[in-house]
Design an enzyme around this catalytic site. Structure first.
Site, short mmCIF file in Angstrom:
data_model
loop_
_atom_site.label_atom_id
_atom_site.label_comp_id
_atom_site.label_asym_id
_atom_site.label_seq_id
_atom_site.Cartn_x
_atom_site.Cartn_y
_atom_site.Cartn_z
CE LYS A 185 -7.10 -11.50 -2.43
NZ LYS A 185 -7.00 -10.95 -1.07
CE LYS A 205 -4.48 -1.53 1.62
NZ LYS A 205 -5.66 -1.16 2.42
CE LYS A 257 -11.48 -3.70 -1.54
NZ LYS A 257 -12.38 -3.78 -0.40
#
Length: 331
Positions: A195, A113, A198
């Site tokens: 993965k 992040k 979203k």
């Protein structure tokens, strides 16, 4: 016999994918029968990256409606919004004093992040795992259902719990990760080595729970496979393996059974079948979510009941923690 306690939460940030559905949400209807469950909309975690306030409120309700549409029963579990329970933040502060900066800097999610949001590397982003530990430990959770990529958070939670217990005496249960064997990690349709996310910039990489049938079919038709036309699961065929995993997860069969079902058939027919199976499964969920969102009164009452149950359990744990660490609690 007393049921084991389970905690699980999903952030109301952005559209959820079929990976969230298969790996987490869909299983809650089964878990609520087997365990004493606390299910949360993790809005406190969501604000570690910038959110539009109106969108965050809307998505929180949408997520609650999705839980219910998938069969979560507010009479069988505590369904609540994380920020309505102040003890999450209070316990996080206490646990911060037993957590080391080096541990947080090594967390994979913090690294990822920080790279993705380089202009907003805030303390909340670093402290994310400690808040997650507080979420779990607050309810004396025995089990935490997670995807394979989330096991690191459960491990740090276990470390913090043991550290606290060693210093102040037995206080927290030390939780275990519960990982789904099949469908625990749904991969990107465009890059099956990572993965499904979203937040993927490639809209064809992820199938969202809000996608209509035509969009779902189109995304699966464009899914990456490989030059070898055999429909078998193997490390050398990550794209096909991912599609087989998705089909098996939505059809309620094993990957081996899915392989037999598509033996000798072409990629075009295979991809269409996967897309149709996913769309067919999601259609009634989408319809029920829409109905629930039109009934704001019911949603509010369900969440209030869940918050009251969660508050009672959280207050009990936090009072015990405060006594252990020496906080003055009055006469």
């Amino acid at each position: 016999m007393e049921k084991k306690i389970m905690y699980s939460a999903v952030q109301p940030s952005g559209n959820l994918t079929i990976g969230n559905y298969v790996g987490t949400i869909r299983n809650w209807t089964r878990y609520q029968e087997e365990y004493d469950c606390f299910f949360a909309m993790a809005d406190m975690h969501a604000i570690t990256v910038r959110q539009d306030p109106a969108d965050l409120r809307r998505r929180t309700l949408e997520l609650a409606a999705l839980y219910l549409a998938c069969g979560v029963d507010p009479n069988k579990c505590a369904l609540y919004v994380q920020s309505r329970i102040p003890q999450h933040a209070e316990l996080c502060w206490v646990l911060n004093t037993l957590t080391y900066v080096g541990e947080m800097e090594r967390m994979t999610q913090f690294k990822d992040k920080s790279a993705k949001h380089a202009d907003n590397i805030n303390m909340g982003l670093m402290d994310y795992p400690v808040l997650m530990a507080a979420d779990i430990l607050l309810y004396q959770s025995d089990l935490v259902p997670v995807g394979i990529d989330q096991t690191q958070h459960v491990e740090i939670t276990r470390d913090i719990a043991v550290r606290f217990n060693n210093r102040y005496g037995e206080t927290f249960r030390v939780p275990q990760a519960l990982i789904q064997k099949q469908g625990a990690k749904i991969m990107s349709l465009q890059d099956p080595l990572k993965k499904m996310s979203k937040s993927d910039e490639n809209l064809n990489a992820s199938v969202f729970l809000s996608d209509d049938k035509d969009t779902i079919i189109r995304k699966f038709k464009r899914a990456v496979t490989d030059s070898d036309s055999r429909i078998v699961a193997s490390a050398e065929k990550p794209g096909v393996t991912n599609l087989l995993t998705i089909y098996a997860s939505f059809a309620g069969i094993t990957v081996e059974e899915a392989e037999k079902q598509f033996e000798g058939r072409g990629y075009g027919e295979f991809k269409l079948a996967v897309g149709e199976r996913v769309a067919e499964t999601l259609a009634p969920v989408q319809a029920e979510q829409k109905r629930l969102l039109a009934d704001k009164g019911y949603l509010a009452s369900a969440l209030q009941a869940g918050a009251e149950r969660a508050y009672k359990a959280a207050r009990k744990t936090l009072s015990k923690v405060h006594r252990k660490i020496g906080f003055y609690l009055g006469e």
